[in-house]
Design an enzyme around this catalytic site. Structure first.
Site, PDB file in Angstrom:
ATOM      1  N   GLU A  79      -5.094  -5.540  -5.455  1.00  0.00           N
ATOM      2  CA  GLU A  79      -6.224  -5.826  -4.545  1.00  0.00           C
ATOM      3  C   GLU A  79      -5.753  -6.013  -3.107  1.00  0.00           C
ATOM      4  OE1 GLU A  79      -9.399  -5.809  -3.181  1.00  0.00           O
ATOM      5  OE2 GLU A  79     -10.020  -6.486  -5.169  1.00  0.00           O
TER       6      GLU A  79
ATOM      7  N   ASP B 121      -0.964   3.762   8.253  1.00  0.00           N
ATOM      8  CA  ASP B 121      -1.408   2.624   7.439  1.00  0.00           C
ATOM      9  C   ASP B 121      -2.787   2.907   6.839  1.00  0.00           C
ATOM     10  OD1 ASP B 121      -1.307  -0.497   6.877  1.00  0.00           O
ATOM     11  OD2 ASP B 121      -3.248  -0.098   7.819  1.00  0.00           O
TER      12      ASP B 121
ATOM     13  N   GLY C 293      -3.309 -10.664   7.643  1.00  0.00           N
ATOM     14  CA  GLY C 293      -3.026 -12.069   7.906  1.00  0.00           C
ATOM     15  C   GLY C 293      -2.485 -12.752   6.672  1.00  0.00           C
TER      16      GLY C 293
ATOM     17  N   LYS D 136      -4.119   3.362   2.716  1.00  0.00           N
ATOM     18  CA  LYS D 136      -5.248   2.645   2.101  1.00  0.00           C
ATOM     19  C   LYS D 136      -6.335   3.616   1.648  1.00  0.00           C
ATOM     20  CE  LYS D 136      -4.388  -1.362   5.088  1.00  0.00           C
ATOM     21  NZ  LYS D 136      -4.732  -1.902   6.426  1.00  0.00           N
TER      22      LYS D 136
ATOM     23  N   LYS E 264       0.823  -1.226   0.000  1.00  0.00           N
ATOM     24  CA  LYS E 264       0.000   0.000   0.000  1.00  0.00           C
ATOM     25  C   LYS E 264       0.847   1.261   0.000  1.00  0.00           C
ATOM     26  CE  LYS E 264      -0.606  -1.477   4.679  1.00  0.00           C
ATOM     27  NZ  LYS E 264      -0.345  -2.905   4.420  1.00  0.00           N
TER      28      LYS E 264
ATOM     29  N   GLY F 286       0.978 -10.573  18.942  1.00  0.00           N
ATOM     30  CA  GLY F 286       1.245 -10.469  17.507  1.00  0.00           C
ATOM     31  C   GLY F 286       0.218  -9.646  16.742  1.00  0.00           C
TER      32      GLY F 286
ATOM     33  N   GLY G  37      -6.971  -6.461   3.091  1.00  0.00           N
ATOM     34  CA  GLY G  37      -6.672  -7.885   3.009  1.00  0.00           C
ATOM     35  C   GLY G  37      -7.497  -8.644   1.997  1.00  0.00           C
TER      36      GLY G  37
ATOM     37  N   GLU H 202       2.715  -4.436  15.994  1.00  0.00           N
ATOM     38  CA  GLU H 202       4.156  -4.520  15.778  1.00  0.00           C
ATOM     39  C   GLU H 202       4.909  -3.982  16.994  1.00  0.00           C
ATOM     40  OE1 GLU H 202       5.530  -5.300  12.672  1.00  0.00           O
ATOM     41  OE2 GLU H 202       3.740  -5.273  11.413  1.00  0.00           O
TER      42      GLU H 202
END
Lengths: 426, 426
Positions: free
Chosen positions: B129, B201, B302, B205, B105, B187, B134, B190
């Site tokens: 895509e 982020d 994921g 997007k 992205k 997890g 995701g 980060e």
């Protein structure tokens, strides 16, 4: 810029919506899609309908032969509905090499292969996004968005009329017949509501969606079907107490033992994303082996939402030369090896009325035990009267076992009636 | 059957997921898509990673030149992330005429035009895509499912880490720092969480999604951004009392006055479909002029969900010859005429602390009135102490007015502090 001619067969609700979208967005499509979509003619017996929409008289025809022989027509939009004469008109268009965009779920699920063969013969396109779930791009998603996945589950609220009725029954506590009458007055249900309330409309769509999802033709007659006409408002209220919402679900499962397809009312937990799909909204919940859970939500019907899907297909057809068939690539008919499951498994909400006597519950529990059915929840509504309603929810078990157990329970002397059996999913 | 060779650049989380999907579904794609997708090589410095996945040593390379000159490679999957060296590698692949599928992205929103120009020069495909949300096919939906619509609104929960943290803050009543620490251990976040929790982020997007939705390049620097690090658990609880859920929203609006793009925490009504998007799930809510409201929901991150989007693009690239660019058709850069709105309008949730003295509220109300801000709801938490929290929700008003009013309120003698200002949307 490429000009692409469009013909619209039928100016009913969806046909008029499609025309309006094409008319009002012509400049927008030139700018954003690089194509000039021009409505060259419409097929409509009632000429006045066309004139009211501002369509020139010279573009209105009542003769399909005139339309399919018109060299300016590249794409034929079929929005007549029903099998005939839609089928003959679509075949005539495909025979003439015109691409076809249709919203006709009944025609498509009953004559898919015939239409596909005709399209292949002349290298014409065949698109049907608008046949399922109105403006929600579920077909495009199955073909071009989730095609990397083995899809194992598809659960949909894919009929707006029944979802509207069930939402109002739950919200207002009114009974089915009253809400239906009101829905008819408001235009949410047809004068003859059978196709919707008896679940036929949902089976047409489920046949198409599960065929695409599972890569094999799922014929209509393999789909178990139950409508909503017999649902009782009290069961919606009892379910609500237990944390469930009642919906008419279309369910497709593809497992090791075969394919399972069914349309029936079902309770789902209130925290399931499908539980908050209300009124005439539709949604489809899918499970893919890589992507996990996905849901698409939107308006499943109406002139402009369905018109949106049709025009999206028209644009796709007008701007793609090498992708002619938005159908599955590999299978001409239901594969011989495909097994369809009839004795499916579910959880069950059961309501029966018993005499207020000691020992009834023990007898009932004994029958369930005999059929290996275990019970999660049991509520006895202790109202002060001779007969009391008893509600229970089972663990997952087989449909046949439940049916047999309920027969036996109905035969018990102290059981007045077995009133409801509603599946519990999700 | 056509064989199509794939190279994967980078075997991190998404790269490994992509490899597994391609490996495990090879027969399935032959059957259902009519194409044999063969992973011909991978670019990975850590050779052991490849061997652990069962990739033959001869197929592992640490040299991009080797990969882009390999005649068996048709499609290059870039899943390295970040701008360099991903940008150089993607350009090298496009220069060699290989189609590129990317999940990147940041690269895409910063260098879209450069990549697109390179792709056009060699007639290579360029697909992305997996860069947004995701496994949810939102890009395909914007390009091929809703393209008949003028899209006016786009509202998304498009960052899984922040949604996970906010969901847990609401559910558990714990504070931001504790949940973040836990999310890092599990997890979900980060070690350096800035890209997620500060909203970067989501702006990457939103830049891509709003560019496609509004058919004009929306540069990153036009997007207003606020993260979630300063959110207080008590505000989530106060909002809950008033019927709202707090989410990090990405908002794009396209109206007569221009385009408005912003990423910030916002309250939405609990009955809005986005309010029940919890944990690491993502969703995008769109409004089109024909289709009305649509929502797509699913896993936004994921290995396998993002891999699903990548492989869907790989299949698309492998089976379509004449559609090379999944980007907008008409605009090379932000059009000169496009106006971006900075003084946007919203409703506001405001919390401040005042001394428990008569007349404070009158003074505050006076300031709001001066800036033409009217108030819907006001709660005074009458705790027995010197300083009391006051919460109010405004009608829709301009961001600048609210900021000015809050400055003035902060200067009042009896106001201890202006604590929170959170927008209310949807």
């Amino acid at each position: 810029m490429k000009t692409v001619g469009v013909a619209i067969l039928g100016l009913g609700v969806v046909g008029s919506g499609t025309y309006k979208i094409l008319r009002d967005h012509r400049e927008f499509y030139k700018q954003t899609q690089g194509v000039d979509l021009s409505v060259e003619c419409v097929l409509e017996i009632n000429k006045q309908k066309a004139l009211d929409l501002g369509i020139e008289e010279s573009k209105v025809s009542d003769n399909i032969a005139e339309i399919v022989s018109n060299p300016n027509v590249d794409i034929v939009v079929e929005v007549i509905g029903g099998v005939e004469p839609a089928r003959s008109f679509v075949l005539a268009a495909l025979h003439s090499g015109k691409s076809v965009v249709t919203s006709n779920k009944e025609l498509f699920c009953k004559h898919w292969h015939e239409l596909e063969r005709a399209a292949k013969r002349t290298n014409a396109g065949l698109f049907f996004e608008a046949s399922c779930v109105g403006g929600v791009p579920i077909i495009r998603t199955l073909i071009d968005g989730m095609q990397a996945n083995v899809i194992t589950n598809l659960t949909g609220i894919i009929n707006g009329t029944t979802n509207y009725i069930l939402t109002r029954m739950a919200r207002e506590g009114s009974n089915y017949a009253d809400i239906l009458k009101d829905a008819q007055a408001l235009g949410y249900a047809e004068a003859n509501p059978a196709a919707d309330v008896e679940g036929y409309d949902a089976t047409y769509k489920l046949s198409i969606l599960s065929s695409l999802a599972f890569h094999t033709k799922v014929p209509l007659d393999k789909i178990y079907r139950e409508g909503i006409a017999d649902l009782k408002t009290c069961d919606i209220a009892y379910g609500n107490e237990l944390g469930y919402t009642l919906k008419l679900l279309a369910i497709g499962k593809n497992g090791k033992d075969g394919i399972e397809v069914r349309v029936h009312p079902a309770f789902i937990r209130k925290d399931h994303p499908l539980a908050s799909v209300n009124d005439s909204f539709n949604a489809v919940y899918l499970k893919g082996d890589s992507v996990g859970d996905i849901m698409l939500y939107g308006r499943g019907a109406g002139d402009l939402p369905t018109g949106s899907a049709i025009v999206s297909d028209v644009i796709y057809a007008a701007t793609h030369n090498d992708v002619k068939y938005a159908t599955f690539k590999n299978t001409q008919q239901a594969e011989k090896g495909v097994k369809f499951i009839t004795d499916f498994r579910s959880r069950y909400f059961i309501r029966f009325t018993a005499k207020d006597k000691a020992g009834v519950l023990a007898k009932v529990a004994g029958i369930f035990a005999k059929y290996n059915i275990s019970i999660i929840d049991l509520i006895q509504k202790g109202e002060d009267c001779e007969n009391i309603p008893i509600i229970l929810i089972t663990h997952e078990t087989s449909e046949f076992s439940v049916r047999r157990a309920l027969e036996k329970i109905g035969e018990l002397e102290d059981v007045v009636s077995v009133d409801s059996m509603i599946r519990v999913e999700g």
